[in-house]
Design a protein around this motif. Structure first.
Motif, PDB file in Angstrom:
ATOM      1  N   MET A   1       0.841  -1.179   0.000  1.00  0.00           N
ATOM      2  CA  MET A   1       0.000   0.000   0.000  1.00  0.00           C
ATOM      3  C   MET A   1       0.890   1.248   0.000  1.00  0.00           C
ATOM      4  N   ARG A   2       0.490   2.225  -0.798  1.00  0.00           N
ATOM      5  CA  ARG A   2       1.191   3.513  -0.830  1.00  0.00           C
ATOM      6  C   ARG A   2       0.334   4.581  -0.176  1.00  0.00           C
ATOM      7  N   LEU A   3       1.006   5.491   0.513  1.00  0.00           N
ATOM      8  CA  LEU A   3       0.310   6.566   1.196  1.00  0.00           C
ATOM      9  C   LEU A   3       0.898   7.914   0.794  1.00  0.00           C
ATOM     10  N   ARG A   4       0.058   8.940   0.882  1.00  0.00           N
ATOM     11  CA  ARG A   4       0.505  10.325   0.720  1.00  0.00           C
ATOM     12  C   ARG A   4       0.172  11.054   2.013  1.00  0.00           C
ATOM     13  N   VAL A   5       1.153  11.742   2.568  1.00  0.00           N
ATOM     14  CA  VAL A   5       0.911  12.560   3.746  1.00  0.00           C
ATOM     15  C   VAL A   5       1.058  14.020   3.350  1.00  0.00           C
ATOM     16  N   GLU A   6       0.125  14.822   3.809  1.00  0.00           N
ATOM     17  CA  GLU A   6       0.181  16.277   3.642  1.00  0.00           C
ATOM     18  C   GLU A   6       0.155  16.854   5.041  1.00  0.00           C
TER      19      GLU A   6
ATOM     20  N   GLU B   1       5.192  11.028  -0.412  1.00  0.00           N
ATOM     21  CA  GLU B   1       4.557   9.750  -0.733  1.00  0.00           C
ATOM     22  C   GLU B   1       5.557   8.634  -0.510  1.00  0.00           C
ATOM     23  N   GLY B   2       5.018   7.449  -0.259  1.00  0.00           N
ATOM     24  CA  GLY B   2       5.875   6.285  -0.124  1.00  0.00           C
ATOM     25  C   GLY B   2       5.085   5.089   0.344  1.00  0.00           C
ATOM     26  N   GLY B   3       5.826   4.015   0.596  1.00  0.00           N
ATOM     27  CA  GLY B   3       5.205   2.820   1.140  1.00  0.00           C
ATOM     28  C   GLY B   3       4.609   3.113   2.506  1.00  0.00           C
ATOM     29  N   ALA B   4       3.561   2.374   2.846  1.00  0.00           N
ATOM     30  CA  ALA B   4       2.824   2.640   4.082  1.00  0.00           C
ATOM     31  C   ALA B   4       3.725   2.619   5.305  1.00  0.00           C
ATOM     32  N   GLU B   5       4.598   1.649   5.419  1.00  0.00           N
ATOM     33  CA  GLU B   5       5.458   1.533   6.597  1.00  0.00           C
ATOM     34  C   GLU B   5       6.339   2.768   6.768  1.00  0.00           C
ATOM     35  N   ARG B   6       6.960   3.205   5.688  1.00  0.00           N
ATOM     36  CA  ARG B   6       7.837   4.383   5.765  1.00  0.00           C
ATOM     37  C   ARG B   6       7.056   5.658   6.074  1.00  0.00           C
ATOM     38  N   VAL B   7       5.906   5.818   5.447  1.00  0.00           N
ATOM     39  CA  VAL B   7       5.101   7.020   5.703  1.00  0.00           C
ATOM     40  C   VAL B   7       4.638   7.039   7.152  1.00  0.00           C
TER      41      VAL B   7
ATOM     42  N   SER C   1      -0.948  19.836  11.672  1.00  0.00           N
ATOM     43  CA  SER C   1      -2.121  19.395  10.926  1.00  0.00           C
ATOM     44  C   SER C   1      -1.654  18.429   9.862  1.00  0.00           C
ATOM     45  N   LEU C   2      -2.320  17.290   9.766  1.00  0.00           N
ATOM     46  CA  LEU C   2      -1.906  16.346   8.730  1.00  0.00           C
ATOM     47  C   LEU C   2      -3.073  15.557   8.204  1.00  0.00           C
ATOM     48  N   GLN C   3      -2.850  15.082   7.005  1.00  0.00           N
ATOM     49  CA  GLN C   3      -3.836  14.240   6.329  1.00  0.00           C
ATOM     50  C   GLN C   3      -3.058  13.123   5.662  1.00  0.00           C
ATOM     51  N   VAL C   4      -3.555  11.904   5.792  1.00  0.00           N
ATOM     52  CA  VAL C   4      -2.924  10.745   5.160  1.00  0.00           C
ATOM     53  C   VAL C   4      -3.944  10.112   4.231  1.00  0.00           C
ATOM     54  N   ASN C   5      -3.525   9.895   2.982  1.00  0.00           N
ATOM     55  CA  ASN C   5      -4.404   9.284   1.979  1.00  0.00           C
ATOM     56  C   ASN C   5      -3.753   8.049   1.390  1.00  0.00           C
ATOM     57  N   VAL C   6      -4.569   7.044   1.116  1.00  0.00           N
ATOM     58  CA  VAL C   6      -4.115   5.882   0.348  1.00  0.00           C
ATOM     59  C   VAL C   6      -4.122   6.295  -1.109  1.00  0.00           C
ATOM     60  N   ILE C   7      -3.034   6.007  -1.825  1.00  0.00           N
ATOM     61  CA  ILE C   7      -2.973   6.327  -3.244  1.00  0.00           C
ATOM     62  C   ILE C   7      -2.798   5.039  -4.036  1.00  0.00           C
ATOM     63  N   GLU C   8      -3.234   5.093  -5.265  1.00  0.00           N
ATOM     64  CA  GLU C   8      -3.171   3.905  -6.114  1.00  0.00           C
ATOM     65  C   GLU C   8      -1.737   3.586  -6.482  1.00  0.00           C
ATOM     66  N   GLU C   9      -1.461   2.290  -6.542  1.00  0.00           N
ATOM     67  CA  GLU C   9      -0.159   1.832  -7.013  1.00  0.00           C
ATOM     68  C   GLU C   9      -0.040   2.155  -8.488  1.00  0.00           C
ATOM     69  N   SER C  10       1.149   2.442  -8.937  1.00  0.00           N
ATOM     70  CA  SER C  10       1.399   2.733 -10.342  1.00  0.00           C
ATOM     71  C   SER C  10       1.256   1.458 -11.166  1.00  0.00           C
TER      72      SER C  10
ATOM     73  N   ALA D   1      13.583  10.200   5.290  1.00  0.00           N
ATOM     74  CA  ALA D   1      12.801   8.983   5.561  1.00  0.00           C
ATOM     75  C   ALA D   1      12.729   8.020   4.380  1.00  0.00           C
ATOM     76  N   GLY D   2      13.394   8.327   3.286  1.00  0.00           N
ATOM     77  CA  GLY D   2      13.340   7.437   2.128  1.00  0.00           C
ATOM     78  C   GLY D   2      11.996   7.449   1.429  1.00  0.00           C
ATOM     79  N   LEU D   3      11.291   8.583   1.515  1.00  0.00           N
ATOM     80  CA  LEU D   3       9.985   8.709   0.870  1.00  0.00           C
ATOM     81  C   LEU D   3      10.142   9.222  -0.549  1.00  0.00           C
ATOM     82  N   ASP D   4       9.112   9.021  -1.352  1.00  0.00           N
ATOM     83  CA  ASP D   4       9.102   9.467  -2.743  1.00  0.00           C
ATOM     84  C   ASP D   4       8.385  10.810  -2.834  1.00  0.00           C
ATOM     85  N   ALA D   5       8.662  11.561  -3.865  1.00  0.00           N
ATOM     86  CA  ALA D   5       7.903  12.763  -4.211  1.00  0.00           C
ATOM     87  C   ALA D   5       7.750  13.724  -3.037  1.00  0.00           C
ATOM     88  N   VAL D   6       8.836  13.991  -2.329  1.00  0.00           N
ATOM     89  CA  VAL D   6       8.803  14.914  -1.196  1.00  0.00           C
ATOM     90  C   VAL D   6       8.766  16.341  -1.727  1.00  0.00           C
TER      91      VAL D   6
END
Length: 92
Positions: free
Chosen positions: A1-6, A46-52, A72-81, A31-36
């Motif tokens: 699962m991939r997550l996006r945190v804002e 964005e990144g894998g659920a564990e890392r996020v 303030s934060l929001q976490v969303n599940v995003i679709e896998e590529s 943190a080794g996250l993507d698209a920071v």
């Protein structure tokens, strides 16, 4: 699962980045996250659920310790590529 945190941390200071904002930036960039993407009014990563989820825990603890009065934060599940090359790159 991939997550996006804002997220945002407060209080704001447009003249100089407060210590809690610097801490937040260091956490998400390290943190080794993507698209920071970090900015003065909002940050995303964005990144894998564990890392996020690990980054979110550190973000909450460390920014509050560094003087944030609000996070303030929001976490969303995003679709896998559908592109296997992108999926491999995100499994870091």
């Amino acid at each position: 699962m991939r997550l996006r945190v804002e997220f945002t941390t407060e209080p704001f200071d447009l003249d100089e980045a407060p210590a809690h904002a610097v801490v937040a930036r260091e956490i998400v960039t390290g943190a080794g996250l993507d698209a920071v993407d970090v900015g003065p009014f909002g940050n995303t990563a964005e990144g894998g659920a564990e890392r996020v989820l690990d980054a979110v825990g550190a973000l909450l603890r460390d920014t509050l310790e560094a003087g944030a009065t609000r996070v303030s934060l929001q976490v969303n599940v995003i679709e896998e590529s559908a592109d296997p090359a992108q999926s491999e790159g995100s499994a870091r």
